[in-house]
Design an enzyme around this catalytic site. Structure first.
Site, PDB file in Angstrom:
ATOM      1  N   LYS A 114      80.973 115.848 118.109  1.00 37.35           N
ATOM      2  CA  LYS A 114      81.345 114.450 118.395  1.00 37.35           C
ATOM      3  C   LYS A 114      80.757 113.576 117.304  1.00 37.35           C
ATOM      4  O   LYS A 114      79.731 113.927 116.720  1.00 37.35           O
ATOM      5  CB  LYS A 114      80.777 114.030 119.763  1.00 37.35           C
ATOM      6  CG  LYS A 114      81.474 112.846 120.380  1.00 37.35           C
ATOM      7  CD  LYS A 114      82.733 113.225 121.117  1.00 37.35           C
ATOM      8  CE  LYS A 114      83.526 112.002 121.529  1.00 37.35           C
ATOM      9  NZ  LYS A 114      84.671 112.350 122.392  1.00 37.35           N
ATOM     10  N   ASP A 154      88.600 108.719 119.758  1.00 45.68           N
ATOM     11  CA  ASP A 154      87.929 108.463 121.045  1.00 45.68           C
ATOM     12  C   ASP A 154      87.960 106.934 121.186  1.00 45.68           C
ATOM     13  O   ASP A 154      88.843 106.280 120.586  1.00 45.68           O
ATOM     14  CB  ASP A 154      86.502 109.044 121.038  1.00 45.68           C
ATOM     15  CG  ASP A 154      85.851 109.033 122.419  1.00 45.68           C
ATOM     16  OD1 ASP A 154      86.225 109.860 123.264  1.00 45.68           O
ATOM     17  OD2 ASP A 154      84.973 108.174 122.680  1.00 45.68           O
TER      18      ASP A 154
HETATM   19  P1  NDP Z   1      90.229 103.440 124.387  1.00 44.33           P
HETATM   20  O1  NDP Z   1      89.382 102.833 123.324  1.00 44.33           O
HETATM   21  O2  NDP Z   1      91.675 103.593 124.173  1.00 44.33           O
HETATM   22  O3  NDP Z   1      90.023 102.636 125.756  1.00 44.33           O
HETATM   23  C1  NDP Z   1      88.768 102.468 126.320  1.00 44.33           C
HETATM   24  C2  NDP Z   1      88.890 101.614 127.554  1.00 44.33           C
HETATM   25  O4  NDP Z   1      87.626 101.564 128.205  1.00 44.33           O
HETATM   26  C3  NDP Z   1      89.247 100.163 127.272  1.00 44.33           C
HETATM   27  O5  NDP Z   1      89.930  99.649 128.397  1.00 44.33           O
HETATM   28  C4  NDP Z   1      87.879  99.508 127.108  1.00 44.33           C
HETATM   29  O6  NDP Z   1      87.869  98.117 127.346  1.00 44.33           O
HETATM   30  C5  NDP Z   1      87.092 100.246 128.185  1.00 44.33           C
HETATM   31  N1  NDP Z   1      85.672 100.320 127.834  1.00 44.33           N
HETATM   32  C6  NDP Z   1      85.138 100.812 126.685  1.00 44.33           C
HETATM   33  N2  NDP Z   1      83.801 100.712 126.720  1.00 44.33           N
HETATM   34  C7  NDP Z   1      83.506 100.144 127.901  1.00 44.33           C
HETATM   35  C8  NDP Z   1      82.292  99.784 128.530  1.00 44.33           C
HETATM   36  N3  NDP Z   1      81.109  99.993 127.933  1.00 44.33           N
HETATM   37  N4  NDP Z   1      82.356  99.219 129.768  1.00 44.33           N
HETATM   38  C9  NDP Z   1      83.554  99.022 130.391  1.00 44.33           C
HETATM   39  N5  NDP Z   1      84.731  99.345 129.833  1.00 44.33           N
HETATM   40  C10 NDP Z   1      84.706  99.899 128.617  1.00 44.33           C
HETATM   41  O7  NDP Z   1      89.530 104.866 124.717  1.00 44.33           O
HETATM   42  P2  NDP Z   1      90.137 106.135 125.436  1.00 44.33           P
HETATM   43  O8  NDP Z   1      91.102 105.703 126.476  1.00 44.33           O
HETATM   44  O9  NDP Z   1      90.550 107.078 124.391  1.00 44.33           O
HETATM   45  O10 NDP Z   1      88.833 106.756 126.112  1.00 44.33           O
HETATM   46  C11 NDP Z   1      88.432 106.411 127.445  1.00 44.33           C
HETATM   47  C12 NDP Z   1      87.469 107.479 127.962  1.00 44.33           C
HETATM   48  O11 NDP Z   1      88.149 108.754 127.967  1.00 44.33           O
HETATM   49  C13 NDP Z   1      86.204 107.698 127.124  1.00 44.33           C
HETATM   50  O12 NDP Z   1      85.154 108.082 127.981  1.00 44.33           O
HETATM   51  C14 NDP Z   1      86.586 108.886 126.239  1.00 44.33           C
HETATM   52  O13 NDP Z   1      85.444 109.593 125.782  1.00 44.33           O
HETATM   53  C15 NDP Z   1      87.389 109.710 127.244  1.00 44.33           C
HETATM   54  N6  NDP Z   1      88.270 110.691 126.658  1.00 44.33           N
HETATM   55  C16 NDP Z   1      89.235 110.334 125.746  1.00 44.33           C
HETATM   56  C17 NDP Z   1      90.076 111.282 125.221  1.00 44.33           C
HETATM   57  C18 NDP Z   1      91.199 110.925 124.320  1.00 44.33           C
HETATM   58  O14 NDP Z   1      91.990 111.819 124.006  1.00 44.33           O
HETATM   59  N7  NDP Z   1      91.347 109.689 123.909  1.00 44.33           N
HETATM   60  C19 NDP Z   1      89.903 112.720 125.543  1.00 44.33           C
HETATM   61  C20 NDP Z   1      88.942 112.976 126.586  1.00 44.33           C
HETATM   62  C21 NDP Z   1      88.143 111.986 127.087  1.00 44.33           C
HETATM   63  P3  NDP Z   1      88.093  97.077 126.114  1.00 44.33           P
HETATM   64  O15 NDP Z   1      89.551  97.162 125.774  1.00 44.33           O
HETATM   65  O16 NDP Z   1      87.678  95.770 126.688  1.00 44.33           O
HETATM   66  O17 NDP Z   1      87.211  97.554 125.001  1.00 44.33           O
END
Ligand code: NDP
Length: 455
Positions: A114, A154
């Site tokens: 990561k 991510d």
């Molecule tokens: P994105 O950046 O596309 O979206 C993240 C989302 O989470 C946004 O809505 C963001 O809000 C919110 N967010 C981020 N940080 C915080 C925080 N500290 N508190 C509250 N809300 C928060 O990321 P992904 O959708 O790709 O990832 C989401 C989760 O899924 C993560 O945990 C990631 O590790 C996990 N994941 C992702 C994969 C992938 O293929 N993308 C694979 C496996 C797991 P805002 O828009 O306001 O920033």
């Protein structure tokens, strides 16, 4: 035993895994695996570097960049890059550690890693983000390779950032290699990669629902609370809708939207949220456009505001379901909780859910950890690597079929392993968290032993 109080997120992930191994019969059957755990808890390598870049005013900016190359027993290091101000070594070590066992569960040949930086894309122009991505890759590029380490996206890293990083790597090495996944669909990216984590999560939960109901129920008619509104949450929501469920919530780092009508949050609303997220805007602005169809709750996570729900899918970030929220969801009738986010639930929340796996009155609750339920993203990344190596491209249907099969195997592997090492009592759901941890860990430990990493 890991003892790193200055790395709380990593400690939490380590303890979650170690406690499930210790509370099963794994160490009785394989006492030597205790040594393997000690070795596997230390990354093979950590790279930390300085990233200097120029902002739109021509001024120097500096950030911390990282890549944790945790374990390469099963294949090249594989895992995403996170760009977020909260990124530090503890967060990346927890994510890399989880990634090792998640990747093992996909059945594909991928190690765990990561990386990322404490760079905040919010408030930056597209040009500033592009310059940051190029500066970041100018150093990271020295440490990765198609057979060494293949990062993906991510939080804060979508196909656009992957494109800029890929272009920089190509400029500095002259190599067109599959060194990143999540690439553009017309230049080496796999079809279904953007959708894979969200779709895979829903495919996994489908198996939970089918198993729990003896094949009688599906997503049809189910109310589903989702958090987050990024890549994972958007595609999970769209798949839930396609399968006949109702999405009752989404959220972001500033607040949550909860549907106020029976129709829930529909596909059109999700499409407009996707557009505003590309522009790094907040959900509050979408809530204004949706009018009375949703209620916006400033500064809140959705869980205690969604009313009665059947399914909860955390999809934003780590530790986004607390003990109180877990108890609230249970009161609201939730039956299935599956993490789209990594370590979406706190340890206390997991304990609440796990203590409800058995019920004589039919209200038993089933929890699935991220390392199994959100493995679809990295699985399709693995399929992207395979397509790049073979210089071929599969159709959406081919990739989606493989994704479905991988999620089915992931579910069944966790289920069967839990039955083998924990022998659940009559009427109790097998622990998917323990089963998935044991299945993933055993596979990695065995490969490490054969490669002489421990003896
Ligand atoms: P994105 O950046 O596309 O979206 C993240 C989302 O989470 C946004 O809505 C963001 O809000 C919110 N967010 C981020 N940080 C915080 C925080 N500290 N508190 C509250 N809300 C928060 O990321 P992904 O959708 O790709 O990832 C989401 C989760 O899924 C993560 O945990 C990631 O590790 C996990 N994941 C992702 C994969 C992938 O293929 N993308 C694979 C496996 C797991 P805002 O828009 O306001 O920033």
């Amino acid at each position: 035993m890991s003892n790193l109080p200055h790395e709380p997120e990593f400690e939490q992930a380590y303890k979650e895994l170690a406690s499930t191994l210790e509370n099963s019969s794994l160490f009785e059957k394989h006492p030597e695996y205790k040594k393997a755990l000690k070795v596997a808890s230390i990354p093979e390598r950590i790279i930390q570097f300085r990233v200097t870049w120029e902002d739109d005013k021509g001024e120097l900016q500096v950030n911390r960049g990282y890549r944790v190359q945790f374990n390469s027993a099963l294949g090249p290091y594989k895992g995403g890059l996170r760009l977020h101000p909260t990124v530090n070594l503890s967060v990346l070590k927890f994510l890399g550690f989880e990634q090792i066992f998640k990747n093992a569960l996909t059945g594909l040949n991928m190690g765990g890693g990561k990386g990322g930086a404490d760079f905040d894309p919010k408030g930056k122009s597209d040009n500033e983000i592009r310059r940051f991505c190029c500066a970041f890759m100018s150093e990271l590029g020295k440490h990765i390779g198609a057979d060494i380490d293949v990062p993906a996206g991510d939080i804060g890293v979508s196909g656009r950032e992957i494109g800029w990083m890929f272009g920089q790597y190509k400029k500095q090495t002259k190599l067109w290699e599959g060194i990143l996944t999540g690439k553009g669909g017309n230049w080496g990216g796999s079809l279904i990669r953007p959708e894979a984590t969200g779709y895979g999560l829903v495919y996994y939960v489908q198996h939970m629902i089918q198993y729990a109901s003896g094949g009688k129920e599906s997503f049809s008619g189910k109310k589903v609370a989702i958090s987050g509104s990024g890549n994972v949450a958007q595609y999970a929501a769209l798949k839930v809708i396609e399968l006949g469920g109702t999405v009752v919530s989404l959220s972001d780092s500033k607040g949550a939207i909860v549907a106020t009508t029976d129709k829930g949050i529909d596909a059109e609303m999700i499409e407009s949220i996707a557009k505003l997220k590309v522009d790094r805007k907040q959900l509050s602005s979408a809530a204004d456009d949706f009018g009375s169809k949703v209620k916006y709750i400033d500064g809140a996570r959705p869980w205690l505001h969604v009313g009665n729900v059947d399914v909860a899918l955390p999809g934003a970030t780590q530790n986004e379901v607390s003990k109180e929220e877990a108890e609230g969801l249970i009161k609201a009738g939730v039956k299935f909780i599956a993490e789209g986010s990594n370590m979406g639930c706190t340890q206390e929340a997991i304990e609440v859910f796990e203590s409800h796996r058995k019920s004589s009155k039919g209200e038993a609750i089933w929890y699935a950890p991220g390392k199994a339920a959100n493995a679809g993203g990295v699985a399709v990344s693995g399929l992207e690597m395979a397509q790049n190596s073979a210089r071929i491209k599969w159709t959406s249907e081919e990739v989606d079929d493989r994704l479905k099969l991988i999620m089915k195997n992931c579910f069944e592997n966790g289920l069967q392993t839990a039955k083998t090492y924990l022998t659940p009592s009559e009427g109790e759901f097998p622990s998917l968290v323990a089963g998935s941890n044991i299945a993933g860990f055993s596979k990695v430990a065995a490969a490490m032993k054969e490669q002489g990493d421990w003896w």
